[in-house]
Enzyme design. Structure first.
Site, PDB file in Angstrom:
ATOM      1  N   SER A 142     -36.059  12.689   3.354  1.00  0.00           N
ATOM      2  CA  SER A 142     -35.243  12.956   4.497  1.00  0.00           C
ATOM      3  C   SER A 142     -35.944  12.636   5.771  1.00  0.00           C
ATOM      4  CB  SER A 142     -34.645  14.350   4.449  1.00  0.00           C
ATOM      5  OG  SER A 142     -33.812  14.799   5.726  1.00  0.00           O
ATOM      6  N   TYR A 176     -35.161  23.864   2.870  1.00  0.00           N
ATOM      7  CA  TYR A 176     -34.554  22.273   2.582  1.00  0.00           C
ATOM      8  C   TYR A 176     -35.884  21.389   3.260  1.00  0.00           C
ATOM      9  CZ  TYR A 176     -31.659  17.840   2.899  1.00  0.00           C
ATOM     10  OH  TYR A 176     -31.444  16.689   2.899  1.00  0.00           O
TER      11      TYR A 176
HETATM   12  N1  NAD Z   1     -26.238  12.711   3.841  1.00  0.00           N
HETATM   13  C1  NAD Z   1     -27.239  12.701   4.649  1.00  0.00           C
HETATM   14  O1  NAD Z   1     -27.227  12.936   5.853  1.00  0.00           O
HETATM   15  C2  NAD Z   1     -28.742  13.009   4.066  1.00  0.00           C
HETATM   16  C3  NAD Z   1     -29.865  12.549   4.820  1.00  0.00           C
HETATM   17  C4  NAD Z   1     -31.217  12.888   4.434  1.00  0.00           C
HETATM   18  C5  NAD Z   1     -31.324  13.063   3.135  1.00  0.00           C
HETATM   19  N2  NAD Z   1     -30.229  13.080   2.341  1.00  0.00           N
HETATM   20  C6  NAD Z   1     -30.472  13.422   0.780  1.00  0.00           C
HETATM   21  O2  NAD Z   1     -29.962  12.153  -0.029  1.00  0.00           O
HETATM   22  C7  NAD Z   1     -29.578  12.799  -1.220  1.00  0.00           C
HETATM   23  C8  NAD Z   1     -28.274  12.638  -1.486  1.00  0.00           C
HETATM   24  O3  NAD Z   1     -27.557  13.386  -0.468  1.00  0.00           O
HETATM   25  P1  NAD Z   1     -25.943  13.063  -0.341  1.00  0.00           P
HETATM   26  O4  NAD Z   1     -25.642  13.312   1.079  1.00  0.00           O
HETATM   27  O5  NAD Z   1     -25.251  11.780  -1.183  1.00  0.00           O
HETATM   28  O6  NAD Z   1     -25.205  14.316  -1.008  1.00  0.00           O
HETATM   29  P2  NAD Z   1     -24.058  14.724  -1.942  1.00  0.00           P
HETATM   30  O7  NAD Z   1     -23.656  16.235  -1.917  1.00  0.00           O
HETATM   31  O8  NAD Z   1     -23.027  13.831  -1.427  1.00  0.00           O
HETATM   32  O9  NAD Z   1     -24.061  14.046  -3.238  1.00  0.00           O
HETATM   33  C9  NAD Z   1     -25.174  14.671  -4.135  1.00  0.00           C
HETATM   34  C10 NAD Z   1     -25.039  14.733  -5.644  1.00  0.00           C
HETATM   35  O10 NAD Z   1     -25.979  15.517  -6.421  1.00  0.00           O
HETATM   36  C11 NAD Z   1     -25.554  16.151  -7.412  1.00  0.00           C
HETATM   37  N3  NAD Z   1     -26.173  17.405  -7.453  1.00  0.00           N
HETATM   38  C12 NAD Z   1     -26.485  18.409  -6.757  1.00  0.00           C
HETATM   39  N4  NAD Z   1     -27.320  19.164  -7.535  1.00  0.00           N
HETATM   40  C13 NAD Z   1     -27.528  18.656  -8.823  1.00  0.00           C
HETATM   41  C14 NAD Z   1     -28.107  19.043  -9.766  1.00  0.00           C
HETATM   42  N5  NAD Z   1     -28.955  20.437  -9.957  1.00  0.00           N
HETATM   43  N6  NAD Z   1     -28.406  18.238 -10.996  1.00  0.00           N
HETATM   44  C15 NAD Z   1     -27.636  17.049 -10.948  1.00  0.00           C
HETATM   45  N7  NAD Z   1     -26.911  16.757  -9.814  1.00  0.00           N
HETATM   46  C16 NAD Z   1     -26.781  17.455  -8.984  1.00  0.00           C
HETATM   47  C17 NAD Z   1     -24.051  16.598  -6.861  1.00  0.00           C
HETATM   48  O11 NAD Z   1     -23.109  16.979  -7.783  1.00  0.00           O
HETATM   49  C18 NAD Z   1     -23.749  15.299  -6.073  1.00  0.00           C
HETATM   50  O12 NAD Z   1     -22.992  14.411  -6.835  1.00  0.00           O
HETATM   51  C19 NAD Z   1     -30.000  14.223  -1.285  1.00  0.00           C
HETATM   52  O13 NAD Z   1     -31.207  14.457  -1.770  1.00  0.00           O
HETATM   53  C20 NAD Z   1     -29.901  14.487   0.206  1.00  0.00           C
HETATM   54  O14 NAD Z   1     -30.852  15.790   0.598  1.00  0.00           O
HETATM   55  C21 NAD Z   1     -28.870  13.127   2.545  1.00  0.00           C
END
Ligand code: NAD
Length: 251
Positions: free
Chosen positions: A134, A147
């Site tokens: 991130s 986080y």
């Molecule tokens: N959306 C953002 O703005 C953003 C920014 C920076 C980083 N990220 C990172 O990108 C990645 C994806 O984020 P996103 O926004 O698509 O999230 P999201 O919540 O939309 O999707 C995350 C997925 O991970 C799954 N998940 C959660 N815990 C789990 C577990 N213990 N085992 C298996 N699956 C699990 C959830 O069921 C979901 O399908 C994450 O690591 C997040 O920290 C997101």
């Protein structure tokens, strides 16, 4: 890019960035294994599409999931360590259980999946691990102690994997800014004025927009390709310029 006869394992692939990665790799011809605690809603029914219900913070479940992947697709070429959760709180506000949960899902799971994916990559003398970190690996905001700590540590894990398994396995961290996914929408919904928070998110980025899951997926796919074979151990930002200005210097 052509990923025919290649196998990619993507964690957290039921939603958001992971789902976009899964679709893009599938469309490029890859075998795709989706590891998630939620059910995949894409309804793709194909022998190249394998849904595995797996809590990636559990060693027994991860070990079992990789056994299923090898049984089904015979090898692992790429691992996209994407699953993550967002929790809010300063150090004094964060319970020990919540701290452990964030560390287990956002950090330990990457170690576990790499542990069970890399042996197959070494057998093939080729593989790529992508760790989704991130912008919070570099900069922070209020009340994200667990986080931001986990996301920062991912950069160390990325370097370790890159060093330990070179030259056969590359490892790269991808560091997104604000991306329009269910995680973001759920976080914004906690606010009394979600529209204002969304506008704040948009304004924080030099591009004056937030990113899409598909844009992150395109970067992930490029980094897995041989075109990116000189990139390893790095943290690549995809963040619309978030964090390169001094706060307030660009309205
Ligand atoms: N959306 C953002 O703005 C953003 C920014 C920076 C980083 N990220 C990172 O990108 C990645 C994806 O984020 P996103 O926004 O698509 O999230 P999201 O919540 O939309 O999707 C995350 C997925 O991970 C799954 N998940 C959660 N815990 C789990 C577990 N213990 N085992 C298996 N699956 C699990 C959830 O069921 C979901 O399908 C994450 O690591 C997040 O920290 C997101």
């Amino acid at each position: 890019m052509n990923y025919q006869n290649k196998t990619v394992v993507i964690t957290g692939a039921a939603k958001g960035i992971g789902a976009a990665c899964a679709k893009l790799f599938f469309d490029a011809g890859a075998n795709v294994a989706l590891l998630d605690v939620a059910d995949d809603t894409s309804l793709i029914n194909d022998k190249r599409w394998l849904n595995i219900h797996c809590d990636v913070s559990s060693e027994t479940q991860v070990k079992d999931a990789f056994e299923q992947v090898i049984q089904h697709f015979h090898s692992v070429d790429y691992l996209v360590n994407n699953a993550g959760i967002q929790r809010y709180g300063s150090v004094t506000e964060t319970s020990v259980d919540e701290w452990d949960l964030v560390m287990n899902v956002n950090l330990k799971s990457l170690f576990l999946c790499a542990k069970y994916a890399i042996p197959s990559m070494l057998e093939n003398k080729k593989g790529v691990v992508i760790n989704i970190a991130s912008v919070q690996s570099f900069v922070s905001q209020e009340k994200v102690a667990a986080y931001t700590t986990a996301k920062s540590a991912i950069l160390g894990l990325t370097r370790s994997i890159a060093v330990d398994y070179a030259p056969h396995v590359r490892c790269v961290a991808v560091c997104p800014g604000t991306i329009d996914t269910p995680m973001l929408r759920d976080a914004i919904a906690l606010s009394p004025d979600p529209d204002a928070v969304m506008q704040e998110c948009i304004d924080m980025h030099l591009t004056k927009r937030i990113g899409t899951a598909e844009e992150v997926a395109e970067l992930v796919m490029f980094l897995c390709d041989d075109k990116a074979s000189f990139i390893t151990g790095q943290a690549i930002r995809i963040d619309g310029g978030l964090g390169i200005t001094i706060q307030g210097s660009k309205k």
